[in-house]
Structures are given as C-alpha cells and as structure tokens.
Design an enzyme around this catalytic site. Sequence first.
Site, PDB file in Angstrom:
ATOM      1  N   ARG A  32      18.358  14.809  78.607  1.00 56.15           N
ATOM      2  CA  ARG A  32      16.658  14.349  79.701  1.00 56.15           C
ATOM      3  C   ARG A  32      16.359  15.793  79.904  1.00 56.15           C
ATOM      4  NH1 ARG A  32      20.755  10.172  81.765  1.00 56.15           N
ATOM      5  NH2 ARG A  32      20.624   8.608  80.283  1.00 56.15           N
ATOM      6  N   LYS A  69       2.881  20.621  76.977  1.00 54.57           N
ATOM      7  CA  LYS A  69       2.914  19.570  76.374  1.00 54.57           C
ATOM      8  C   LYS A  69       4.170  20.331  74.624  1.00 54.57           C
ATOM      9  CE  LYS A  69      -1.501  17.338  76.261  1.00 54.57           C
ATOM     10  NZ  LYS A  69      -3.361  16.927  75.782  1.00 54.57           N
ATOM     11  N   GLU A 129      -9.065  28.175  69.523  1.00 56.77           N
ATOM     12  CA  GLU A 129      -9.384  27.617  70.576  1.00 56.77           C
ATOM     13  C   GLU A 129      -9.578  28.808  71.345  1.00 56.77           C
ATOM     14  OE1 GLU A 129      -7.945  24.805  70.874  1.00 56.77           O
ATOM     15  OE2 GLU A 129      -6.018  24.595  69.160  1.00 56.77           O
ATOM     16  N   LYS A 147      -7.724  27.130  81.345  1.00 55.10           N
ATOM     17  CA  LYS A 147      -5.818  25.910  80.766  1.00 55.10           C
ATOM     18  C   LYS A 147      -5.198  25.811  82.592  1.00 55.10           C
ATOM     19  CE  LYS A 147      -3.357  24.015  78.106  1.00 55.10           C
ATOM     20  NZ  LYS A 147      -2.544  23.406  76.898  1.00 55.10           N
ATOM     21  N   GLU A 179      -2.755  14.248  81.752  1.00 55.98           N
ATOM     22  CA  GLU A 179      -3.964  13.961  80.703  1.00 55.98           C
ATOM     23  C   GLU A 179      -4.304  12.748  81.288  1.00 55.98           C
ATOM     24  OE1 GLU A 179      -4.476  15.593  76.932  1.00 55.98           O
ATOM     25  OE2 GLU A 179      -5.235  13.520  76.595  1.00 55.98           O
ATOM     26  N   ARG A 217      -8.064  16.692  81.544  1.00 56.94           N
ATOM     27  CA  ARG A 217      -7.456  18.107  81.203  1.00 56.94           C
ATOM     28  C   ARG A 217      -8.230  16.966  79.144  1.00 56.94           C
ATOM     29  NH1 ARG A 217      -0.775  19.196  80.522  1.00 56.94           N
ATOM     30  NH2 ARG A 217      -1.322  20.265  78.375  1.00 56.94           N
ATOM     31  N   ASN A 260      -8.988  18.292  74.660  1.00 62.02           N
ATOM     32  CA  ASN A 260      -9.153  18.348  73.385  1.00 62.02           C
ATOM     33  C   ASN A 260     -10.564  18.077  71.906  1.00 62.02           C
ATOM     34  OD1 ASN A 260      -6.092  17.646  72.569  1.00 62.02           O
ATOM     35  ND2 ASN A 260      -6.692  15.923  74.444  1.00 62.02           N
ATOM     36  N   HIS A 278     -10.439  17.614  68.578  1.00 60.33           N
ATOM     37  CA  HIS A 278      -8.442  17.657  68.272  1.00 60.33           C
ATOM     38  C   HIS A 278      -9.494  16.416  67.408  1.00 60.33           C
ATOM     39  CE1 HIS A 278      -8.325  21.470  70.435  1.00 60.33           C
ATOM     40  NE2 HIS A 278      -6.551  21.333  70.014  1.00 60.33           N
ATOM     41  N   HIS A 321      -7.513  17.016  64.280  1.00 60.79           N
ATOM     42  CA  HIS A 321      -6.194  15.834  63.869  1.00 60.79           C
ATOM     43  C   HIS A 321      -5.745  15.499  62.957  1.00 60.79           C
ATOM     44  CE1 HIS A 321      -4.290  17.243  68.124  1.00 60.79           C
ATOM     45  NE2 HIS A 321      -4.080  17.895  67.683  1.00 60.79           N
ATOM     46  N   HIS A 352      -4.112  24.780  62.300  1.00 60.06           N
ATOM     47  CA  HIS A 352      -3.732  24.177  63.448  1.00 60.06           C
ATOM     48  C   HIS A 352      -5.806  24.884  64.197  1.00 60.06           C
ATOM     49  CE1 HIS A 352      -4.291  21.894  67.574  1.00 60.06           C
ATOM     50  NE2 HIS A 352      -4.566  22.298  67.527  1.00 60.06           N
TER      51      HIS A 352
HETATM   52  P1  NAD Z   1       2.282  28.620  64.546  1.00 59.81           P
HETATM   53  O1  NAD Z   1       3.412  28.400  65.561  1.00 59.81           O
HETATM   54  O2  NAD Z   1       2.893  27.544  62.809  1.00 59.81           O
HETATM   55  O3  NAD Z   1       2.219  30.222  64.046  1.00 59.81           O
HETATM   56  C1  NAD Z   1       1.480  30.566  62.745  1.00 59.81           C
HETATM   57  C2  NAD Z   1       2.521  31.352  61.780  1.00 59.81           C
HETATM   58  O4  NAD Z   1       1.752  33.094  62.226  1.00 59.81           O
HETATM   59  C3  NAD Z   1       3.240  31.263  61.240  1.00 59.81           C
HETATM   60  O5  NAD Z   1       3.880  31.688  60.263  1.00 59.81           O
HETATM   61  C4  NAD Z   1       4.345  32.390  62.564  1.00 59.81           C
HETATM   62  O6  NAD Z   1       5.859  32.558  61.824  1.00 59.81           O
HETATM   63  C5  NAD Z   1       3.469  33.545  62.854  1.00 59.81           C
HETATM   64  N1  NAD Z   1       3.819  34.185  63.241  1.00 59.81           N
HETATM   65  C6  NAD Z   1       3.787  33.840  64.214  1.00 59.81           C
HETATM   66  N2  NAD Z   1       3.715  35.164  65.629  1.00 59.81           N
HETATM   67  C7  NAD Z   1       4.160  36.064  64.790  1.00 59.81           C
HETATM   68  C8  NAD Z   1       3.544  37.527  64.533  1.00 59.81           C
HETATM   69  N3  NAD Z   1       4.149  37.956  66.151  1.00 59.81           N
HETATM   70  N4  NAD Z   1       3.649  38.011  64.016  1.00 59.81           N
HETATM   71  C9  NAD Z   1       3.534  37.771  62.838  1.00 59.81           C
HETATM   72  N5  NAD Z   1       3.727  36.665  62.108  1.00 59.81           N
HETATM   73  C10 NAD Z   1       3.954  35.622  63.398  1.00 59.81           C
HETATM   74  O7  NAD Z   1       0.565  28.743  64.671  1.00 59.81           O
HETATM   75  P2  NAD Z   1       0.053  28.580  65.767  1.00 59.81           P
HETATM   76  O8  NAD Z   1      -1.113  28.864  65.562  1.00 59.81           O
HETATM   77  O9  NAD Z   1       0.977  29.738  66.260  1.00 59.81           O
HETATM   78  O10 NAD Z   1       0.517  26.889  66.920  1.00 59.81           O
HETATM   79  C11 NAD Z   1      -0.226  25.707  66.135  1.00 59.81           C
HETATM   80  C12 NAD Z   1       0.722  24.524  66.500  1.00 59.81           C
HETATM   81  O11 NAD Z   1       0.465  24.566  68.397  1.00 59.81           O
HETATM   82  C13 NAD Z   1       0.518  23.517  66.147  1.00 59.81           C
HETATM   83  O12 NAD Z   1       0.814  22.369  65.992  1.00 59.81           O
HETATM   84  C14 NAD Z   1      -0.292  22.294  67.268  1.00 59.81           C
HETATM   85  O13 NAD Z   1      -0.096  21.336  67.485  1.00 59.81           O
HETATM   86  C15 NAD Z   1       0.527  23.379  68.620  1.00 59.81           C
HETATM   87  N6  NAD Z   1      -0.975  22.653  69.458  1.00 59.81           N
HETATM   88  C16 NAD Z   1      -0.109  22.708  70.878  1.00 59.81           C
HETATM   89  C17 NAD Z   1      -0.414  22.702  71.685  1.00 59.81           C
HETATM   90  C18 NAD Z   1       0.361  22.580  73.249  1.00 59.81           C
HETATM   91  O14 NAD Z   1      -0.356  21.983  74.289  1.00 59.81           O
HETATM   92  N7  NAD Z   1       1.360  22.571  73.249  1.00 59.81           N
HETATM   93  C19 NAD Z   1      -2.254  22.829  72.344  1.00 59.81           C
HETATM   94  C20 NAD Z   1      -2.293  23.740  70.954  1.00 59.81           C
HETATM   95  C21 NAD Z   1      -2.028  24.021  69.818  1.00 59.81           C
HETATM   96  N1  GLY Z   2      -4.392  21.535  74.314  1.00 54.76           N
HETATM   97  C1  GLY Z   2      -4.550  20.601  74.928  1.00 54.76           C
HETATM   98  C2  GLY Z   2      -4.250  20.786  76.179  1.00 54.76           C
HETATM   99  O1  GLY Z   2      -3.160  21.155  75.930  1.00 54.76           O
HETATM  100  O2  GLY Z   2      -4.007  19.668  77.031  1.00 54.76           O
END
Ligand code: NAD
Ligand code: GLY
Length: 362
Positions: A121, A143, A185, A227, A237, A241, A245, A248, A252, A265
């Site tokens: 949990r 998130k 972003e 942020k 949210e 917040r 989006n 998004h 999405h 993304h």
């Molecule tokens: P990702 O995690 O897929 O990383 C992108 C690529 O880069 C991957 O192939 C990874 O292996 C590679 N990589 C990562 N760091 C590296 C480094 N230092 N050197 C070499 N390669 C590296 O993608 P992302 O763009 O980081 O994240 C996208 C995700 O984040 C999506 O799923 C999206 O929904 C999520 N997201 C979440 C929030 C949130 O608030 N939680 C906000 C925005 C996006």
């Molecule tokens: N990336 C959207 C949020 O964190 O709310």
Amino acid sequence: MSPPRSLEVQLAARSYPIHTGPGLLNRPDLWRPLLSGRQALVITDDNVAPHYLQRVREGLHDLDHAVLVLPPGEQEKTLARFGEAIDALASLRANRDATVIALGGGVIGDLAGFAAACWMRGIAFVQMPTTLLAMVDSSVGGKTAVDLPQGKNLVGAFHQPRAVIADTDTLATLPPRELRAGLAEVVKYGAIFDAGFLDWLDAHADALLTRDADTLGEATLRCCRYKADVVALDETEQGERALLNFGHTFGHALETAAGYDRYRHGEAVAVGMVVAARLSAQLGRAPSADCERLSALLQRFGLPVQVPAGFAAEDLLALMRLDKKTLSGRLRLILWQHAGKAEIVAGVADADILAALRASQT
Ligand code: NAD
Ligand code: GLY
C-alpha cells in the site's frame, strides 16, 4: 565540483527536494540518507543501465538491494512490466521501509513509482531522471501510471517521491530525438505559464540543441520551479494542475492510436499543443499569431506539429473521450488564451474539435 541547485516541492503532508546539477549520481550523500530501511530495488532500462547503474549501486553497497532492468520504450509501460516490478519486490522480500529507485526516463519513473505506490500500500521511492523530459516534468509531482491498449496512463496513483536527483551529466548520452522530445515539455511551461520563457527559449534554442550545460541546467531548474509551484497548489489535480496537460489530450490520443511505438511522448505533445492552440484560435479564444509562433518554436526544436495522414479525426476524438479530465462523459480541454496563459474549457463542440484536427493534418 559545483554544488547542486535545489528547490523544494512543498506539499501539505510532506515536502521533498529536487536536486539538479552535474555529477549527482556520484553524490550518495544527497540521496542515501533518504533510504530509511535496509532494502532497495533499482528499476532501470537496457539503455540506461550500462551507463549509470553501477554508480547508483555503489551508493547502495551496504544495503540488501536488487536490480530490475526492463526493455526500453513506451510500449513497455504495461501492467505486465508493472507485475515484474512487483515480483522483484516480492523476491527481495521488501519490507515497508524498503525504497524503490527509478533510474531512467519517464517510462521507468512512472512504472517504478506505481510499483512503489502499490507494494504494501505504498513504500518510498526516489526519482533519478536521466532524460530531459523526466527532469523537467515526469519525475516531479507524484503522478505514476502504466498504459493500457485503450489509453495512456489509465492505471496509476498519486504517489510522491522522497526526492528527485537529476544528474544533468546523464543528458550527454541521451539520443538527439529524446532531447528534442524533452524540449516539447519545456516549451509547454512557457506556453501555459510564462510568455517571457518562450522568448528565452527562442533566444537560447541553439544552445539547448547543442546541449550547452549551463543553458540546459537553467532550463531544467526553471521548469522544475513551474512544476513544483503548481503541484504545491493542486497536488491531485482538482483544478490548476490540469493546465500541465496542455496538448496532452490530443497527444495521448495520437500515441494510443499509433500503438505507443511511433511517437515519443514529447513529440505527440508538440503536435497536441499546436492542435489545442489552433482550436483556441478557431474558437476566437486566442490570437492566431501566437499559434503560429508556438508552431515555429516547436519546429525550430525539430518537433512535429502536424497530425499525419492516416489518422482519422473521428478515431482520435473517440480516444480523447477516455481522457482522465473527462467528467460525466463531458470532455474538458486545456485551451489557450494567449502565449503564457491556458485555461480549462468544457463543452467544446465535437465539430470544432474535428475541424481543428483536420486543419492540423498533413
Ligand atoms: P523514456 O523513459 O522512454 O526514455 C526515452 C528513451 O531514452 C528510452 O529509450 C530510454 O531508454 C532512453 N534513455 C533514457 N535516459 C537515457 C540516457 N541518459 N542516455 C541514453 N538513453 C537514455 O521516455 P521519456 O521521454 O523520458 O518519458 C516519457 C514518459 O513520461 C511517458 O510515458 C509519459 O507518459 C511520461 N510522463 C509522465 C509525467 C508525470 O507527471 N508522471 C509527465 C510527463 C510525461
Ligand atoms: N505532466 C502532467 C502533470 O504532472 O500533472
């Protein structure tokens, strides 16, 4: 070594630090004291592990720790991979005071955070983002989620990390396409909160694209501040917040329609922001000139701004209806008033949404 640049995410229940700067993975003094128990699970991916896993493990040498290395990519942010993370915690026989460490981009951060949210949990986790996107956005704010074939991030929880340790040296190995996706972003913050930041981005575009360390560090810190401020106001949210989006709901839908392996993304968000801006202009809510300027800045960063042919506007709209902002079947969109100011709008007619999607199609 220069000291990290730090700020706090101030929440009602518990605040936590974001440390950014070069060399932080070699600074267990910053993060090791946050691990209260005797156990840790590091979750990372195949691209990140060869570069950075060993440094993190060195900081954990006196703990009972395990490592889970997942295949990279959005198509792996699944319930099945989440199940592997839970299995790894079970194999470690993790206690309630164990810590999950998310070492990687947003995919790893979201998935590892969700595993930490669910194990017993909820146990502690630390974000160690290694992509620009994760440093400026996904590692901050709690998130966590995985995707379903039906839609992005549909299964998840709010679960705040203990700390965010953003070692900006890791950006040196990031593929150029991933750097550009992160810049989408970064642009988003200017678009929704601060037109002056858009000017700054325009002026520093070349330095950002060539990875000038000071400029990337400055952009990262500014984004973390935007942020942290909005998360402090509205952690779960209920209102403001949702502005994060911007782009998004469209983005999405595009990612889902494409099966999670065509778009990064950030790329889908870039397209989505331009569609949202165009829709705002079409509805007379925002100046068209601002929309053109946003599109030009995103293109300067090498990002896509059009919905490709082959995606039917009706199909994208159907996917958008499963967006988490939809209430009682009523879609709510983040639209634009002008550069630097966004708003939440319900009740936009389907015909207008479809028209904006079609006008954005190649
Ligand atoms: P990702 O995690 O897929 O990383 C992108 C690529 O880069 C991957 O192939 C990874 O292996 C590679 N990589 C990562 N760091 C590296 C480094 N230092 N050197 C070499 N390669 C590296 O993608 P992302 O763009 O980081 O994240 C996208 C995700 O984040 C999506 O799923 C999206 O929904 C999520 N997201 C979440 C929030 C949130 O608030 N939680 C906000 C925005 C996006
Ligand atoms: N990336 C959207 C949020 O964190 O709310």
